[in-house]
Design a protein around this motif. Sequence first.
Motif, PDB file in Angstrom:
ATOM      1  N   ALA A 195      49.933  13.123 -57.807  1.00 49.29           N
ATOM      2  CA  ALA A 195      51.018  13.501 -58.721  1.00 49.29           C
ATOM      3  C   ALA A 195      50.653  13.254 -60.183  1.00 49.29           C
ATOM      4  O   ALA A 195      51.086  13.996 -61.066  1.00 49.29           O
ATOM      5  CB  ALA A 195      52.295  12.745 -58.358  1.00 49.29           C
ATOM      6  N   THR A 196      49.853  12.239 -60.431  1.00 46.64           N
ATOM      7  CA  THR A 196      49.444  11.923 -61.799  1.00 46.64           C
ATOM      8  C   THR A 196      48.116  12.589 -62.166  1.00 46.64           C
ATOM      9  O   THR A 196      47.551  12.298 -63.214  1.00 46.64           O
ATOM     10  CB  THR A 196      49.336  10.397 -62.002  1.00 46.64           C
ATOM     11  N   LYS A 197      47.638  13.456 -61.292  1.00 44.83           N
ATOM     12  CA  LYS A 197      46.428  14.256 -61.516  1.00 44.83           C
ATOM     13  C   LYS A 197      45.159  13.410 -61.675  1.00 44.83           C
ATOM     14  O   LYS A 197      44.205  13.817 -62.321  1.00 44.83           O
ATOM     15  CB  LYS A 197      46.607  15.193 -62.697  1.00 44.83           C
ATOM     16  N   ILE A 198      45.167  12.221 -61.077  1.00 43.89           N
ATOM     17  CA  ILE A 198      43.971  11.382 -61.080  1.00 43.89           C
ATOM     18  C   ILE A 198      42.958  11.938 -60.080  1.00 43.89           C
ATOM     19  O   ILE A 198      41.759  11.851 -60.294  1.00 43.89           O
ATOM     20  CB  ILE A 198      44.328   9.913 -60.757  1.00 43.89           C
ATOM     21  N   ILE A 199      43.486  12.483 -58.994  1.00 46.16           N
ATOM     22  CA  ILE A 199      42.624  13.125 -58.001  1.00 46.16           C
ATOM     23  C   ILE A 199      43.064  14.565 -57.822  1.00 46.16           C
ATOM     24  O   ILE A 199      44.214  14.913 -58.090  1.00 46.16           O
ATOM     25  CB  ILE A 199      42.644  12.383 -56.641  1.00 46.16           C
ATOM     26  N   GLU A 200      42.127  15.373 -57.366  1.00 46.28           N
ATOM     27  CA  GLU A 200      42.422  16.782 -57.106  1.00 46.28           C
ATOM     28  C   GLU A 200      42.937  16.948 -55.685  1.00 46.28           C
ATOM     29  O   GLU A 200      42.877  16.025 -54.869  1.00 46.28           O
ATOM     30  CB  GLU A 200      41.154  17.614 -57.311  1.00 46.28           C
ATOM     31  N   GLU A 201      43.420  18.145 -55.397  1.00 44.93           N
ATOM     32  CA  GLU A 201      43.989  18.438 -54.076  1.00 44.93           C
ATOM     33  C   GLU A 201      42.986  18.181 -52.948  1.00 44.93           C
ATOM     34  O   GLU A 201      43.345  17.621 -51.909  1.00 44.93           O
ATOM     35  CB  GLU A 201      44.480  19.888 -54.031  1.00 44.93           C
ATOM     36  N   SER A 202      41.736  18.562 -53.156  1.00 40.91           N
ATOM     37  CA  SER A 202      40.728  18.363 -52.103  1.00 40.91           C
ATOM     38  C   SER A 202      40.508  16.875 -51.832  1.00 40.91           C
ATOM     39  O   SER A 202      40.382  16.457 -50.679  1.00 40.91           O
ATOM     40  CB  SER A 202      39.411  19.043 -52.471  1.00 40.91           C
ATOM     41  N   GLU A 203      40.473  16.065 -52.872  1.00 41.08           N
ATOM     42  CA  GLU A 203      40.306  14.618 -52.701  1.00 41.08           C
ATOM     43  C   GLU A 203      41.538  14.014 -52.026  1.00 41.08           C
ATOM     44  O   GLU A 203      41.418  13.121 -51.183  1.00 41.08           O
ATOM     45  CB  GLU A 203      40.066  13.958 -54.064  1.00 41.08           C
ATOM     46  N   TYR A 204      42.694  14.527 -52.402  1.00 44.71           N
ATOM     47  CA  TYR A 204      43.951  14.090 -51.787  1.00 44.71           C
ATOM     48  C   TYR A 204      43.913  14.307 -50.277  1.00 44.71           C
ATOM     49  O   TYR A 204      44.221  13.404 -49.504  1.00 44.71           O
ATOM     50  CB  TYR A 204      45.106  14.870 -52.430  1.00 44.71           C
ATOM     51  N   LYS A 205      43.474  15.495 -49.876  1.00 44.73           N
ATOM     52  CA  LYS A 205      43.421  15.812 -48.445  1.00 44.73           C
ATOM     53  C   LYS A 205      42.434  14.909 -47.708  1.00 44.73           C
ATOM     54  O   LYS A 205      42.722  14.437 -46.606  1.00 44.73           O
ATOM     55  CB  LYS A 205      43.062  17.279 -48.241  1.00 44.73           C
TER      56      LYS A 205
END
Length: 106
Positions: free
Chosen positions: A65-75
């Motif tokens: 949510a704070t854009k520290i990680i990208e969607e791929s890293e989130y997954k």
Amino acid sequence: MTEKDKLENFMKDIKEANERKDIRKTILLLGIYSEYIVNELLKLKFGYCLDKGAPAEYKIKILRATKIIEESEYKVLLVLNGVRNRYAPDLEIDLSKIKGKMRGLK
């Protein structure tokens, strides 16, 4: 102990677990290390980490949510956390289920 030392120790532990084909230990180590990374990223961004009792999934969502990680890293972090939570307490691990989850990341 420096961060480099911690990483080298982690890599040594992973290598040892893989050589012994200790899947459970490998999963636990990956889960522990991913949680460590999440906590360190939160500290870098906010100057502190959330309560140690806060669920890892919640912390991972904050990073996204704070854009520290990208969607791929989130997954990837969610899968590592989910696999660890699901299989760490089990004595028997179904590798086909884990491989299925990992294939979903491609």
